[in-house]
Design a protein around this motif. Structure first.
Motif, PDB file in Angstrom:
ATOM      1  N   THR A   6       0.823  -1.203   0.000  1.00 45.94           N
ATOM      2  CA  THR A   6       0.000   0.000   0.000  1.00 45.94           C
ATOM      3  C   THR A   6       0.858   1.255   0.000  1.00 45.94           C
ATOM      4  OG1 THR A   6      -1.784  -1.138   1.180  1.00 45.94           O
ATOM      5  CG2 THR A   6      -1.791   1.272   1.230  1.00 45.94           C
ATOM      6  N   LEU A   7       1.884   1.288   0.857  1.00 50.68           N
ATOM      7  CA  LEU A   7       2.786   2.434   0.921  1.00 50.68           C
ATOM      8  C   LEU A   7       3.530   2.620  -0.402  1.00 50.68           C
ATOM      9  CD1 LEU A   7       4.297   2.075   4.515  1.00 50.68           C
ATOM     10  CD2 LEU A   7       2.743   3.855   3.711  1.00 50.68           C
ATOM     11  N   SER A   8       3.939   1.494  -1.007  1.00 53.20           N
ATOM     12  CA  SER A   8       4.667   1.564  -2.269  1.00 53.20           C
ATOM     13  C   SER A   8       3.806   2.166  -3.357  1.00 53.20           C
ATOM     14  CB  SER A   8       5.144   0.166  -2.685  1.00 53.20           C
ATOM     15  OG  SER A   8       6.066  -0.351  -1.744  1.00 53.20           O
ATOM     16  N   ARG A   9       2.564   1.674  -3.463  1.00 57.88           N
ATOM     17  CA  ARG A   9       1.676   2.128  -4.528  1.00 57.88           C
ATOM     18  C   ARG A   9       1.215   3.569  -4.342  1.00 57.88           C
ATOM     19  NH1 ARG A   9      -2.432  -2.927  -5.875  1.00 57.88           N
ATOM     20  NH2 ARG A   9      -0.848  -4.399  -6.625  1.00 57.88           N
ATOM     21  N   LYS A  10       0.959   3.953  -3.087  1.00 57.88           N
ATOM     22  CA  LYS A  10       0.356   5.262  -2.849  1.00 57.88           C
ATOM     23  C   LYS A  10       1.361   6.371  -2.567  1.00 57.88           C
ATOM     24  CE  LYS A  10      -4.188   3.627  -1.315  1.00 57.88           C
ATOM     25  NZ  LYS A  10      -5.240   3.748  -0.286  1.00 57.88           N
ATOM     26  N   PHE A  13       6.175   4.804  -4.965  1.00 52.04           N
ATOM     27  CA  PHE A  13       6.266   4.781  -6.435  1.00 52.04           C
ATOM     28  C   PHE A  13       5.861   6.113  -7.063  1.00 52.04           C
ATOM     29  CE2 PHE A  13       5.705  -0.120  -6.492  1.00 52.04           C
ATOM     30  CZ  PHE A  13       7.026  -0.263  -6.074  1.00 52.04           C
ATOM     31  N   PRO A  14       4.770   6.757  -6.599  1.00 49.69           N
ATOM     32  CA  PRO A  14       4.458   8.083  -7.149  1.00 49.69           C
ATOM     33  C   PRO A  14       5.578   9.094  -6.918  1.00 49.69           C
ATOM     34  CG  PRO A  14       2.539   7.183  -6.054  1.00 49.69           C
ATOM     35  CD  PRO A  14       3.680   6.260  -5.732  1.00 49.69           C
ATOM     36  N   ALA A  15       6.239   9.013  -5.752  1.00 46.68           N
ATOM     37  CA  ALA A  15       7.341   9.934  -5.470  1.00 46.68           C
ATOM     38  C   ALA A  15       8.519   9.677  -6.410  1.00 46.68           C
ATOM     39  CB  ALA A  15       7.785   9.791  -4.015  1.00 46.68           C
ATOM     40  N   PHE A  59      -5.361   3.552 -18.392  1.00 52.67           N
ATOM     41  CA  PHE A  59      -4.752   3.429 -19.710  1.00 52.67           C
ATOM     42  C   PHE A  59      -4.322   4.799 -20.237  1.00 52.67           C
ATOM     43  CE2 PHE A  59      -5.371   3.007 -24.450  1.00 52.67           C
ATOM     44  CZ  PHE A  59      -4.192   2.304 -24.655  1.00 52.67           C
ATOM     45  N   GLU A  60      -5.166   5.797 -20.033  1.00 45.70           N
ATOM     46  CA  GLU A  60      -4.791   7.136 -20.502  1.00 45.70           C
ATOM     47  C   GLU A  60      -3.612   7.674 -19.695  1.00 45.70           C
ATOM     48  OE1 GLU A  60      -6.743  10.970 -22.566  1.00 45.70           O
ATOM     49  OE2 GLU A  60      -8.036   9.461 -21.669  1.00 45.70           O
ATOM     50  N   LYS A  61      -3.543   7.343 -18.417  1.00 47.33           N
ATOM     51  CA  LYS A  61      -2.367   7.720 -17.624  1.00 47.33           C
ATOM     52  C   LYS A  61      -1.111   7.057 -18.174  1.00 47.33           C
ATOM     53  CE  LYS A  61      -4.738   8.416 -13.165  1.00 47.33           C
ATOM     54  NZ  LYS A  61      -4.860   7.895 -11.769  1.00 47.33           N
ATOM     55  N   HIS A  62      -1.257   5.781 -18.566  1.00 46.95           N
ATOM     56  CA  HIS A  62      -0.128   5.080 -19.183  1.00 46.95           C
ATOM     57  C   HIS A  62       0.366   5.846 -20.400  1.00 46.95           C
ATOM     58  CE1 HIS A  62      -0.834   0.748 -17.513  1.00 46.95           C
ATOM     59  NE2 HIS A  62      -1.028   1.666 -16.596  1.00 46.95           N
ATOM     60  N   LEU A  63      -0.572   6.185 -21.297  1.00 45.50           N
ATOM     61  CA  LEU A  63      -0.171   6.847 -22.534  1.00 45.50           C
ATOM     62  C   LEU A  63       0.428   8.222 -22.269  1.00 45.50           C
ATOM     63  CD1 LEU A  63      -2.839   5.947 -25.227  1.00 45.50           C
ATOM     64  CD2 LEU A  63      -0.641   4.904 -24.763  1.00 45.50           C
ATOM     65  N   ASN A 317      -3.058  -5.140 -14.802  1.00 42.92           N
ATOM     66  CA  ASN A 317      -4.311  -4.398 -14.829  1.00 42.92           C
ATOM     67  C   ASN A 317      -4.830  -4.058 -13.442  1.00 42.92           C
ATOM     68  OD1 ASN A 317      -4.331  -4.593 -17.630  1.00 42.92           O
ATOM     69  ND2 ASN A 317      -5.433  -6.523 -17.589  1.00 42.92           N
ATOM     70  N   THR A 318      -4.171  -4.547 -12.410  1.00 44.41           N
ATOM     71  CA  THR A 318      -4.683  -4.377 -11.057  1.00 44.41           C
ATOM     72  C   THR A 318      -3.709  -3.640 -10.149  1.00 44.41           C
ATOM     73  OG1 THR A 318      -3.868  -6.598 -10.495  1.00 44.41           O
ATOM     74  CG2 THR A 318      -6.171  -6.404 -11.176  1.00 44.41           C
ATOM     75  N   THR A 319      -2.755  -2.924 -10.749  1.00 44.62           N
ATOM     76  CA  THR A 319      -1.857  -2.094  -9.960  1.00 44.62           C
ATOM     77  C   THR A 319      -1.882  -0.677 -10.510  1.00 44.62           C
ATOM     78  OG1 THR A 319       0.347  -1.980  -8.973  1.00 44.62           O
ATOM     79  CG2 THR A 319       0.240  -2.553 -11.314  1.00 44.62           C
ATOM     80  N   THR A 320      -1.019   0.180 -10.012  1.00 45.90           N
ATOM     81  CA  THR A 320      -1.044   1.581 -10.396  1.00 45.90           C
ATOM     82  C   THR A 320      -0.180   1.845 -11.625  1.00 45.90           C
ATOM     83  OG1 THR A 320       0.850   2.102  -8.980  1.00 45.90           O
ATOM     84  CG2 THR A 320      -1.351   2.253  -7.989  1.00 45.90           C
ATOM     85  N   THR A 321      -0.416   2.985 -12.237  1.00 47.87           N
ATOM     86  CA  THR A 321       0.403   3.396 -13.378  1.00 47.87           C
ATOM     87  C   THR A 321       1.873   3.485 -12.983  1.00 47.87           C
ATOM     88  OG1 THR A 321      -1.406   4.631 -14.389  1.00 47.87           O
ATOM     89  CG2 THR A 321       0.829   5.270 -15.012  1.00 47.87           C
ATOM     90  N   GLU A 322       2.160   4.079 -11.840  1.00 50.44           N
ATOM     91  CA  GLU A 322       3.545   4.241 -11.404  1.00 50.44           C
ATOM     92  C   GLU A 322       4.239   2.908 -11.229  1.00 50.44           C
ATOM     93  OE1 GLU A 322       1.127   7.745 -10.347  1.00 50.44           O
ATOM     94  OE2 GLU A 322       0.946   5.619  -9.852  1.00 50.44           O
TER      95      GLU A 322
END
Length: 334
Positions: A6-10, A13-15, A59-63, A317-322
């Motif tokens: 949870t910490l990694s995803r939220k 990784f975003p940082a 998907f749009e975040k990916h692109l 498909n079940t994790t974050t863009t980051e």
């Protein structure tokens, strides 16, 4: 979900991606190109049904990330680099979509047009000749989502009450792995299953975007856009590494013929279902006229030296863009 995940995803990784630190993960990679694998793109995916459809917002975040950080080119350009032993100066990727879901046309295709991003759609051609065709993993998912499945598939009695939660997932994985090993007897067993569980009535509860494949007109439209290459994903989605030679031939020749008659162009790319192949499968593929062979992970000792085959990063498909972009960076080092 664990606290660490949870910490990694939220937070972590975003940082990392916000300051571009993830780029260092691939800076020393020997190859500057990679292939991404998607399946479905859906506005409201049902993750209780399956994990093959990515949310359209993600998907749009990916692109957004990919167009800023990579050159995105047609798949054939990456094969030219591999065959000529050259490296693009900038990190370069190709996008691929397996199965040919209807939502590739209704959801993914407009976004690809918006960003002017090329891609390859690998089509299961049974969906082009039978509008009611449903790929077997989707049949299995629908059974587990919409029935009590008191019995193991095909009538082996092992449960007296509804199987749920962890044990349901274990059973589905077991059945899926079992079915992947099957040859053409699979079709008879699934026919039995559909009758037993009144499968047609189950479909009333399932949004078509979750299972339906593109038709001929839609495949032709995306190909004529100039952005989409149409490739083969076999005719009936068998694991090619587990079936006999005559059925391998059928699974490779039939879709090539159907697609070439439709688009009036040579079909040179094939993605092996479930990444399953052998030396024989590769040999037959080349003999049928395929030039670009697409795996998931390399399975044979000399694949890394074979310029006709390329592996892929399978997008989660079940994790974050980051998280996906960090994993993609690491994939360059494989």
């Amino acid at each position: 979900m664990s606290i660490v995940k949870t910490l990694s995803r939220k937070i972590i990784f975003p940082a990392i991606t916000s300051i571009g630190l993830e780029k260092s993960l691939s800076i020393l990679s020997s190859k500057n190109y990679a292939v991404l694998a998607y399946h479905g793109i859906e506005h409201s995916p049902d993750y209780k049904l399956n994990g093959r459809h990515l949310d359209s917002k993600e998907f749009e975040k990916h692109l957004n990330y990919l167009v800023k950080n990579f050159d995105i080119v047609p798949l054939n350009e990456l094969f030219k680099h591999q065959q000529n032993n050259t490296n693009p100066k900038r990190k370069t990727i190709a996008l691929t979509f397996d199965d040919g879901y209807l939502n590739n046309y209704t959801v993914a295709f407009p976004v690809l047009i918006k960003y002017n991003v090329p891609a390859t759609f690998f089509i299961i051609t049974s969906g082009l000749v039978d509008s009611n065709f449903i790929n077997w993993p989707d049949v299995l998912d629908i059974m587990f989502r919409y029935t009590n499945h008191k019995e193991l598939l095909f009538g082996v009695n092992i449960f007296e009450k509804k199987v749920s939660g962890y044990y349901s997932n274990v059973l589905k994985v077991y059945l899926s792995d079992y079915i992947k090993k099957m040859s053409n007897e699979r079709e008879e067993l699934f026919s039995t299953f559909k009758i037993k569980y009144k499968f047609d009535s189950l479909l009333n509860d399932v949004p078509v975007q979750q299972w339906k494949l593109m038709n001929k007109e839609q495949v032709l439209e995306v190909e004529r856009s100039g952005l989409i290459e149409v490739g083969s994903h076999t005719h009936l989605h068998y694991n090619l590494g587990n079936i006999q030679s005559n059925l391998i031939q059928q699974e490779l020749i039939t879709p090539k013929k159907i697609l070439e008659e439709l688009i009036q162009k040579q079909v040179v790319s094939i993605a092996y279902p479930d990444g399953s192949y052998t030396h024989e499968v590769k040999k037959i593929s080349i003999g049928c006229g395929y030039k670009n062979l697409i795996a998931v992970d390399y399975r044979l000792e000399n694949d890394g030296k074979d310029t006709s085959i390329m592996h892929r990063y399978c997008v989660s498909n079940t994790t974050t863009t980051e998280s996906n972009m960090i994993q993609l960076r690491l994939h360059f080092n494989k």
